[in-house]
Design an enzyme around this catalytic site. Structure first.
Site, mmCIF file in Angstrom:
data_model
loop_
_atom_site.group_PDB
_atom_site.id
_atom_site.type_symbol
_atom_site.label_atom_id
_atom_site.label_comp_id
_atom_site.label_asym_id
_atom_site.label_seq_id
_atom_site.Cartn_x
_atom_site.Cartn_y
_atom_site.Cartn_z
ATOM 1 N N PRO A 18 2.915 -14.220 1.758
ATOM 2 C CA PRO A 18 3.056 -14.793 3.099
ATOM 3 C C PRO A 18 3.098 -13.668 4.122
ATOM 4 O O PRO A 18 3.938 -12.780 4.037
ATOM 5 C CB PRO A 18 4.403 -15.530 3.028
ATOM 6 C CG PRO A 18 5.165 -14.841 1.954
ATOM 7 C CD PRO A 18 4.166 -14.292 0.983
ATOM 8 N N GLN A 72 7.166 -21.200 3.178
ATOM 9 C CA GLN A 72 8.237 -20.215 3.237
ATOM 10 C C GLN A 72 9.030 -20.352 4.532
ATOM 11 O O GLN A 72 8.446 -20.478 5.611
ATOM 12 C CB GLN A 72 7.684 -18.784 3.130
ATOM 13 C CG GLN A 72 8.804 -17.748 2.988
ATOM 14 C CD GLN A 72 8.323 -16.314 3.086
ATOM 15 O OE1 GLN A 72 7.992 -15.846 4.172
ATOM 16 N NE2 GLN A 72 8.285 -15.617 1.960
ATOM 17 N N CYS A 102 11.569 -9.942 4.984
ATOM 18 C CA CYS A 102 10.935 -9.465 6.213
ATOM 19 C C CYS A 102 11.739 -8.322 6.822
ATOM 20 O O CYS A 102 12.928 -8.464 7.089
ATOM 21 C CB CYS A 102 10.799 -10.596 7.224
ATOM 22 S SG CYS A 102 10.031 -10.056 8.777
ATOM 23 N N HIS A 171 9.136 -7.202 -3.330
ATOM 24 C CA HIS A 171 8.397 -6.086 -2.721
ATOM 25 C C HIS A 171 9.192 -4.831 -3.053
ATOM 26 O O HIS A 171 10.351 -4.696 -2.654
ATOM 27 C CB HIS A 171 8.287 -6.284 -1.210
ATOM 28 C CG HIS A 171 7.478 -5.230 -0.534
ATOM 29 N ND1 HIS A 171 6.661 -5.498 0.538
ATOM 30 C CD2 HIS A 171 7.342 -3.902 -0.771
ATOM 31 C CE1 HIS A 171 6.064 -4.375 0.936
ATOM 32 N NE2 HIS A 171 6.469 -3.397 0.147
#
Length: 333
Positions: A18, A72, A102, A171
Site C-alpha cells: 500500500p 488498509q 508509515c 518493512h
C-alpha cells in the site's frame, strides 16, 4: 500453500504494498494484470472514514477483478480505528490491514503509523479491538522499530499473533531510517526462527530485481514478499520474479510497445475512475518510471506532465512510439 485465514495465496505470494498516492485502483489494475497475488489499497485515515470525508471514502473503492484485495487503515485512537474497521469491512474487502509502518511526520508523530512502535502495549490493544470488530482476516504492516534502540519486532509479531492477526508484513527498516540505507532482513529471519510464530510473514524493503528476490527468499525464509517502490512504473516485476523462481531465467525487458500500452491502460482507468482533470493529474507521477532509461526523453516527459487533456497525453504517447521505435530496453537487475 500460504494462507491468510481461508484465503489461499499460492506457494510464495507477491504482494503489492500500500503506497499513499500510488496504490489506487488504476495502478492496482496494471499490477494485478502483471502478477501481483494480493494487493492493498492506499492507507485510509480512520478519522476520515468515520467523518465520511470524501477523499477517504473514495479510497474504499475496490473492484471484483482485484481480488484478493485488502483495505488498509491507520489512526491513533482505538475507538476510531475500531469504528473505521467496521466501515471498511462493509466495502467488501477480503482482508483488513492495519498500518503500523508509515514513517512520515504527519502520521508517525501523531502516534499513528510507525509512531505506535513507541507504545507496543497500545499497538497490541488496538489490534485486539480491531480483530474483534470485524469478521474478515486482519493483517498488519509495520517496521522493525522506531529506531535501532527500540527494535522489538519478534516480540511484536508474537503479541500481535496472540490477539488474532493472521499475517504480517514487515518493512525491514526502522522509522528513523525512512527509506534510506539498506533494509535489514536478518530480523525477519529471527521472526521465522521463533517456534511460537506460525502466521505468514511477508518481507518488504529493497526487493527490486528477480535476483534479489530469490536471494532473500533463500536467505531469510519469509513466506512471501511485498513489493512497493520497484513496481511504480514497472508492474512487470511480479511476473519477472515468478519466472525467475520457476526457471532461473529472466524474462526479456518489456519493449516500448508494451510500456506504452500499459501506460495507456493505466491512464484510461485513471480518467475513468477520477474524471479527466484529476485522472490526468494523478498519472503524472508515473510517466518517468514507465520510460526510465530512455535517452533524451526529458522533453516528452515535460510535455506529458503539463498536458491537461486526455487527447494531448494520448497523442504524446503515440509520438513516443514513433520517435523511439528502434530503442531497445535492457533487462533490469
Amino acid at each position: 500453500m500460504v494462507k491468510i485465514g481461508n484465503l489461499a495465496l499460492g506457494e510464495f505470494p507477491l504482494l503489492l504494498a500500500p503506497m499513499e498516492d500510488v496504490s489506487d485502483p488504476p495502478f492496482r489494475a496494471v499490477c494485478k494484470e502483471n502478477g501481483a497475488d494480493l494487493m492493498y489499497t492506499e492507507f485510509i485515515s480512520s478519522e476520515g472514514l468515520i467523518r465520511d470525508a470524501a477523499k477517504s471514502v473514495q479510497k474504499l473503492d475496490i473492484f471484483e477483478y482485484e481480488r484478493p484485495i485488502g483495505i488498509q487503515i491507520f489512526g491513533n485512537e482505538i475507538d476510531s480505528m475500531r469504528e473505521a474497521a467496521a466501515i471498511a469491512e462493509q466495502a467488501g474487502p477480503d482482508i483488513l490491514d492495519i498500518n503500523y509502518g508509515c514513517p512520515v511526520n504527519k502520521v508517525a508523530c501523531k502516534g499513528a503509523g510507525a509512531g505506535i512502535l513507541l507504545d507496543i502495549d497500545k499497538m497490541v490493544s488496538m489490534t485486539a479491538e480491531i480483530v474483534k470488530a470485524v469478521n474478515i482476516p486482519v493483517t498488519v504492516k509495520t517496521r522493525l522499530g522506531w529506531d535501532n534502540n527500540t527494535i522489538r519486532i519478534v516480540e511484536v509479531v508474537e503479541r500481535l499473533q496472540d490477539v488474532g492477526i493472521q499475517a504480517i508484513s514487515v518493512h525491514a527498516r526502522t522509522r528513523k531510517q525512512m527509506y534510506k540505507g539498506e533494509a535489514d532482513w536478518t530480523y525477519l529471519a529471527k521472526i521465522k526462527e521463533n517456534q511460537r510464530i506460525h502466521i505468514p510473514l511477508f518481507g518488504n524493503g529493497d526487493i527490486d530485481s528477480p535476483e534479489r528476490a530469490l536471494e532473500y527468499r533463500n536467505r531469510f525464509g519469509v513466506d512471501g514478499m511485498m513489493i512497493g517502490r520497484a513496481a511504480i512504473g514497472y508492474p512487470w516485476i511480479f511476473n519477472e520474479i515468478k519466472q525467475y523462481f520457476e526457471t532461473g531465467e529472466k524474462l526479456a525487458a518489456p519493449g516500448l510497445e508494451e510500456r506504452i500500452n500499459t501506460a495507456k491502460k493505466h491512464l484510461d482507468f485513471s480518467v475513468k475512475w477520477k474524471g479527466e482533470k484529476l485522472g490526468i493529474l494523478e498519472m503524472r507521477r508515473h510517466y518517468t518510471n514507465y520510460f526510465r532509461g530512455m535517452p533524451n526523453f526529458k522533453p516528452y516527459r515535460t510535455k506529458m506532465v503539463t498536458a491537461d487533456t486526455y487527447a494531448e497525453v494520448s497523442s504524446l504517447l503515440d509520438q513516443v512510439a514513433v520517435d523511439f521505435a528502434d530503442y531497445q530496453f535492457v533487462t533490469q537487475g
